[in-house]
Design an enzyme around this catalytic site. Structure first.
Site, PDB file in Angstrom:
ATOM      1  N   LYS A  72       0.835  -1.204   0.000  1.00  0.00           N
ATOM      2  CA  LYS A  72       0.000   0.000   0.000  1.00  0.00           C
ATOM      3  C   LYS A  72       0.870   1.255   0.000  1.00  0.00           C
ATOM      4  CE  LYS A  72      -3.860  -2.327   2.243  1.00  0.00           C
ATOM      5  NZ  LYS A  72      -4.635  -2.624   3.455  1.00  0.00           N
ATOM      6  N   GLN A  78      -4.394  -1.195   9.722  1.00  0.00           N
ATOM      7  CA  GLN A  78      -4.393  -2.534   9.123  1.00  0.00           C
ATOM      8  C   GLN A  78      -5.013  -3.547  10.092  1.00  0.00           C
ATOM      9  OE1 GLN A  78      -3.583  -3.114   6.001  1.00  0.00           O
ATOM     10  NE2 GLN A  78      -3.809  -5.334   6.068  1.00  0.00           N
ATOM     11  N   ASP A 125     -10.852   3.381   4.207  1.00  0.00           N
ATOM     12  CA  ASP A 125     -11.146   1.942   4.134  1.00  0.00           C
ATOM     13  C   ASP A 125     -12.655   1.705   3.990  1.00  0.00           C
ATOM     14  OD1 ASP A 125      -9.276  -0.121   4.108  1.00  0.00           O
ATOM     15  OD2 ASP A 125      -8.734   0.185   6.210  1.00  0.00           O
TER      16      ASP A 125
HETATM   17  N1  GUN Z   1      -6.682  -6.425   6.332  1.00  0.00           N
HETATM   18  C1  GUN Z   1      -6.934  -7.161   5.214  1.00  0.00           C
HETATM   19  N2  GUN Z   1      -7.473  -6.375   4.247  1.00  0.00           N
HETATM   20  C2  GUN Z   1      -7.570  -5.125   4.766  1.00  0.00           C
HETATM   21  C3  GUN Z   1      -8.035  -3.893   4.253  1.00  0.00           C
HETATM   22  O1  GUN Z   1      -8.503  -3.770   3.112  1.00  0.00           O
HETATM   23  N3  GUN Z   1      -7.956  -2.828   5.101  1.00  0.00           N
HETATM   24  C4  GUN Z   1      -7.467  -2.938   6.367  1.00  0.00           C
HETATM   25  N4  GUN Z   1      -7.442  -1.844   7.127  1.00  0.00           N
HETATM   26  N5  GUN Z   1      -7.021  -4.072   6.884  1.00  0.00           N
HETATM   27  C5  GUN Z   1      -7.073  -5.159   6.076  1.00  0.00           C
END
Ligand code: GUN
Length: 283
Positions: A53, A97, A120
């Site tokens: 990311k 995350q 998100d």
């Molecule tokens: N853990 C797995 N996928 C995601 C996501 O798209 N966003 C976040 N914040 N955590 C994750």
């Protein structure tokens, strides 16, 4: 294989290029959208996701800041960090995350992120906006799945879409997005007695349960579009989705691979949401 391969890597690249162009044009010209990423603990998969990311942010020209904390971080300390990022004008989006260590209440953490920085789309506010058909941040994975479906040229109006999985992060928002596109939507889950009975009716099938071979060829209608959100390791250690790709590719009209399907789209849509957050902050 007779199905068209839906190339998520190529589509994600095109979206990221478009993001980079948006940074140079009004209203943003000169303003760098900023994404704050928080990782708590040492989960190996989370570390890879977060690295990807942040790399994507830099490549597209966004500003990113990264906070990595030990798993011993207290909930109060995490909430205080989020409050500080809420008040930071250089930060337009905040991503914590998941999963978080068990002593931290993820729901409380998500609720602490300012609504206008919830890139998100996991907050109750964003979920409510989606369910009500209002504009707001859409969770990145289902938003990416919609782009993948669109890329096949399929018009969802009146089509039967079946979603397998009912998580708050993928299954439920996916169902609402499909509904918004005028599909007739069925949601299946772990307590659905005869999964194949439903999946065989699907013109569009989205599978997001996290279990290898959940959907096999005999469970898919000929000509269906199949989107595989799963990310699993088979007994040989190889990455695979929730769909038996080799078998289903013989009956579907289009199918996403794993890897190279939904995964890259999740990151691309995160960049889109962050740019949108920055643009909105100017209004
Ligand atoms: N853990 C797995 N996928 C995601 C996501 O798209 N966003 C976040 N914040 N955590 C994750």
């Amino acid at each position: 294989m007779t199905a068209q391969l839906i190339d998520g890597t190529a589509l994600a690249r095109a979206i990221r290029d478009e993001v980079a162009r948006r940074l140079l044009a009004p209203p943003l010209r000169g303003i760098k959208p900023g994404l704050a990423v928080i990782l708590v603990g040492d989960d190996a998969a989370s570390q890879v996701y977060v690295r990807n990311k942040i790399k994507a942010c830099h490549e597209a020209g966004l500003f990113s800041r990264f906070d990595k904390f030990d798993a011993t971080l207290t909930e109060a300390e995490l909430l205080a960090r989020i409050e500080a990022l809420n008040a930071d004008p250089r930060v337009h989006g905040i991503l914590v995350q998941m999963p978080l260590p068990r002593h931290i209440d993820a729901r409380r953490v998500i609720s602490t992120i300012a609504v206008h920085k919830d890139v998100d789309g996991f907050s109750v506010h964003s979920a409510g906006e989606l369910a009500s058909g209002l504009s707001g941040f859409r969770p990145c994975t289902p938003a990416g799945c919609m782009k993948l479906i669109e890329s096949t040229g399929l018009n969802l109006r009146g089509k039967h879409a079946v979603v397998v999985g009912r998580s708050n992060t993928v299954g439920k928002p996916m169902a609402f997005l499909l509904l918004q596109a005028d599909a007739t939507v069925t949601i299946c889950h772990s307590q659905t007695p005869d999964l194949g009975l439903h999946t065989r009716l699907a013109d569009v099938l989205v599978v997001a349960v996290g279990r290898q071979d959940t959907v096999r060829a005999d469970m898919v209608k000929r000509g269906a579009v199949v989107i595989d959100v799963g990310m699993n390791r088979n007994p040989a250690g190889k990455l695979c989705g929730d769909v038996d790709f080799a078998g289903v590719a013989k009956v579907a009209s289009a199918i996403t691979p794993v890897p190279g399907g939904v995964g890259p789209m999740t990151i691309a849509m995160l960049l889109v949401n962050t740019v949108q957050a920055a643009e909105r902050s100017l209004q």
